[in-house]
Write a protein that holds these residues in place. Sequence first.
Motif, PDB file in Angstrom:
ATOM      1  N   ARG A  31      34.217  36.202  47.286  1.00  0.00           N
ATOM      2  CA  ARG A  31      35.455  35.574  46.732  1.00  0.00           C
ATOM      3  C   ARG A  31      35.380  35.237  45.004  1.00  0.00           C
ATOM      4  O   ARG A  31      34.354  35.247  44.776  1.00  0.00           O
ATOM      5  N   VAL A  32      36.725  35.522  44.490  1.00  0.00           N
ATOM      6  CA  VAL A  32      36.995  35.534  43.116  1.00  0.00           C
ATOM      7  C   VAL A  32      37.994  34.148  42.794  1.00  0.00           C
ATOM      8  O   VAL A  32      38.834  34.193  43.650  1.00  0.00           O
ATOM      9  N   ALA A  37      38.088  38.540  47.667  1.00  0.00           N
ATOM     10  CA  ALA A  37      38.492  39.667  46.544  1.00  0.00           C
ATOM     11  C   ALA A  37      38.026  41.044  47.189  1.00  0.00           C
ATOM     12  O   ALA A  37      38.123  42.245  46.388  1.00  0.00           O
ATOM     13  N   VAL A  52      37.478  42.333  38.829  1.00  0.00           N
ATOM     14  CA  VAL A  52      37.787  40.975  38.229  1.00  0.00           C
ATOM     15  C   VAL A  52      38.681  41.354  37.082  1.00  0.00           C
ATOM     16  O   VAL A  52      38.097  41.589  35.873  1.00  0.00           O
TER      17      VAL A  52
END
Length: 380
Positions: A31-32, A37, A52
């Motif tokens: 996850r981001v 993600a 990102v």
Amino acid sequence: MSATTWTVDVDGARHTISVERDAQMGRSMIRVDGRMAAKPMSDEEGEREVPVGSMRYVVRRVGEDKFELDVPPEVFLNPTTSKLRSRRQTAEPSESGGRKIGLYIAGFVVVAIVTGLLRVGRDGFSYMRVPWKPYDGADGTFKVLFAGDPTQRTQTLNINGDLWKIVSLQSRHKNHIYTVEYVDARMVITEQNAPAIIDDFLQGWMTAISATVVNKEQISLARNPAVSFTARIPKGAGEGEDKLEVDARQRGIMALRNNRIFVAWTLAAERDPISWDLQKFLESFEIEPPEERPTTLASVYAPAPAAAAPATEAKPSTAPPPPQRRPLVEMTTPVERVYAYNRTKKFYPADCAARPEGAYAIAKSLAIRQGFTLAEECAR
């Protein structure tokens, strides 16, 4: 469920990357800033790329429940200054705060570059430890160092009615290829036409493999005429398993010993910065000095000089004189000479002014036997 997190600054904003491993499901969620993600990573997978903002990272597994955050090689090998500039412009809330963020970004870039150099260094170190093995040609005409035992392949081609046998020996280490090929030319070769024959073979070979010669230089290898070259082979060249997936750089030496044409060459990705093993392979290639070769084609057909009889005292002979024999063929007319040109397989009469540079003198009968035909511009 265990979690590993990292905090990074991208485009002037701070982001949190997390990996949570679910032991029961046998997969890890990436996850981001709390959002999924990337596709979940199974326990059998070793890494997953994560975007990102304008950056890309790699989450890499280093243990059952341990992960590390890295940067893909193409990111640190091809840094984009505009992205760094945009980070500095958007991250200046105050003089002290901007200085801290700038130092943090600079420190992160340094860490990424060092990490990249360490990886390239590990690859480079492996190429410094190639398992070189001396190889001697079956007939003793050449020597070279291969990466272990080479694979041999023989191919026979019918060229203008003559069978040409091409022998290929090849080995590889990781993504580098080392090859020696040779073929016996079915034509008369002299000191005069040898350079042109090498050039014709090189150009024909480059055309056949869709390559472009970047540079070439005429050299001598153990007194044999030769040329060293560098060529670029585009992505997609070749067929089947030999089809290239990336642009490649080919370095090699083409040499002519008597009637045998040798080619020692290496192949690596065009952007591969490591080349010392390729140079070592080419420097290890040796061929025997040439046997005596005629200077021109005229000397090929020159009659051998008669051996001088030893001086002895003449004695009268009582035997009847031997019968006089007429020669089987009386050479009453001179041999007609023409000029042959290998690239077009055409020949030009001596009085034809249209013959190209590089054409060499040859008997007309021999030129016809070798498949040459009369040039149209000389038939008018």
